[in-house]
Design an enzyme around this catalytic site. Structure first.
Site, PDB file in Angstrom:
ATOM      1  N   LEU A  94     -24.972   1.914  16.691  1.00 11.44           N
ATOM      2  CA  LEU A  94     -24.133   2.965  17.619  1.00 11.44           C
ATOM      3  C   LEU A  94     -24.592   4.716  17.143  1.00 11.44           C
ATOM      4  O   LEU A  94     -24.371   5.528  17.919  1.00 11.44           O
ATOM      5  CB  LEU A  94     -22.605   2.684  17.868  1.00 11.44           C
ATOM      6  CG  LEU A  94     -22.510   1.742  18.148  1.00 11.44           C
ATOM      7  CD1 LEU A  94     -21.052   1.097  17.907  1.00 11.44           C
ATOM      8  CD2 LEU A  94     -22.719   0.907  19.183  1.00 11.44           C
ATOM      9  N   HIS A 109     -28.809  -2.904  26.040  1.00  8.07           N
ATOM     10  CA  HIS A 109     -27.463  -2.461  26.494  1.00  8.07           C
ATOM     11  C   HIS A 109     -26.606  -3.017  27.552  1.00  8.07           C
ATOM     12  O   HIS A 109     -27.120  -3.331  27.781  1.00  8.07           O
ATOM     13  CB  HIS A 109     -28.154  -1.105  26.972  1.00  8.07           C
ATOM     14  CG  HIS A 109     -26.723   0.021  27.123  1.00  8.07           C
ATOM     15  ND1 HIS A 109     -25.752   0.455  27.186  1.00  8.07           N
ATOM     16  CD2 HIS A 109     -25.896   0.246  28.622  1.00  8.07           C
ATOM     17  CE1 HIS A 109     -24.457   1.169  26.992  1.00  8.07           C
ATOM     18  NE2 HIS A 109     -24.997   1.352  28.971  1.00  8.07           N
TER      19      HIS A 109
HETATM   20  C1  GAR Z   1     -24.224  -6.126  22.599  1.00  5.18           C
HETATM   21  O1  GAR Z   1     -23.447  -6.180  23.342  1.00  5.18           O
HETATM   22  C2  GAR Z   1     -24.262  -4.751  22.563  1.00  5.18           C
HETATM   23  O2  GAR Z   1     -25.696  -4.972  24.278  1.00  5.18           O
HETATM   24  C3  GAR Z   1     -23.709  -3.177  22.499  1.00  5.18           C
HETATM   25  O3  GAR Z   1     -23.080  -3.817  21.307  1.00  5.18           O
HETATM   26  C4  GAR Z   1     -22.736  -5.157  21.762  1.00  5.18           C
HETATM   27  C5  GAR Z   1     -23.029  -5.892  20.444  1.00  5.18           C
HETATM   28  O4  GAR Z   1     -22.724  -7.272  19.967  1.00  5.18           O
HETATM   29  N1  GAR Z   1     -24.387  -2.645  21.951  1.00  5.18           N
HETATM   30  C6  GAR Z   1     -24.189  -0.938  23.176  1.00  5.18           C
HETATM   31  O5  GAR Z   1     -22.857  -0.750  23.933  1.00  5.18           O
HETATM   32  C7  GAR Z   1     -24.883  -0.076  23.403  1.00  5.18           C
HETATM   33  N2  GAR Z   1     -25.056   0.826  23.827  1.00  5.18           N
HETATM   34  P1  GAR Z   1     -23.458  -7.744  18.567  1.00  5.18           P
HETATM   35  O6  GAR Z   1     -23.310  -6.459  17.238  1.00  5.18           O
HETATM   36  O7  GAR Z   1     -22.841  -9.014  18.752  1.00  5.18           O
HETATM   37  O8  GAR Z   1     -24.913  -8.510  18.704  1.00  5.18           O
END
Ligand code: GAR
Length: 199
Positions: A88, A107
């Protein structure tokens, strides 16, 4: 050239886990996860990586933004490609310059919609729900100095049910991410998708 990945995470790391496990099953793919990097000392992803014998690194904000010390650490682990998976923090320009078209992000929406600062995780899915969109999806893109603005490499959509809650949408989109992120990385390793070669 084989890819040696650093996966950057801030939370659960389910995408990181999927990437690690899929490539462990496929040594012929030429993709190895060399390092998992997090800005959160307690991120579940760090324990997951350690369980799998993968080195981890925790970032300090001041050092990340005010020095370029990270570059030497990445070099130490032989990293030649970066994968952001739920990371993030904004990527500083020295890191973008060091990995031109060698850094991907996933994303959880169909960019350019629902991107930019503050648009992450459940915030994205709440916005999609509020707009009443009939579909959402995932975007994999190269990373530049701006949130969610680098060139798009791959997108996949999923139809939404009007009754879906933001959490339901999140689960549908995450399934897409799990199915596709490692495959896109595999295609880059095969040379089917372009990367800069002079890094
Ligand atoms: C995922 O859905 C990813 O696309 C999102 O965070 C989640 C992480 O999940 N990313 C964002 O929103 C970035 N802007 P994870 O830690 O279980 O892989």
């Amino acid at each position: 050239m084989p890819l040696r990945l650093a996966i950057f995470v801030s939370g659960t790391g389910s995408n990181a886990r999927m990437i690690i496990d899929r490539f462990r099953e496929r040594p012929e793919a030429g993709v190895e996860v060399a390092l998992v990097v997090s800005n959160k000392p307690g991120a579940g992803a760090l324990a997951m990586a350690t369980e799998r014998g993968i080195p981890t690194l925790v970032l300090q904000r001041k050092s990340f933004y005010e020095t370029e010390d990270l570059l030497a650490q990445l070099e130490h682990f032989g990293v030649n490609f970066i994968v952001l998976a739920g990371f993030l923090w904004l990527i500083p320009s020295y890191l973008v310059r060091a990995f031109p078209r060698r850094m991907l992000n996933v994303h959880p929406a169909l960019l350019p919609a629902y991107g930019g600062k503050g648009m992450y995780g459940i915030h994205v899915h709440r916005a999609v729900k509020a707009a009443g969109d009939p579909e959402s999806g995932m975007t994999i893109h190269y990373v530049n100095e701006h949130y969610d603005e680098g060139d798009i490499v791959y997108q996949a959509a999923v139809r939404l049910d009007p009754d879906d809650s933001p959490e339901d949408i999140a689960a549908r989109v995450l399934r897409l991410e799990h199915a596709n992120y490692w495959r896109v990385i595999a295609r880059i390793a095969e040379g089917e998708l372009g990367v800069e070669s002079d890094v």
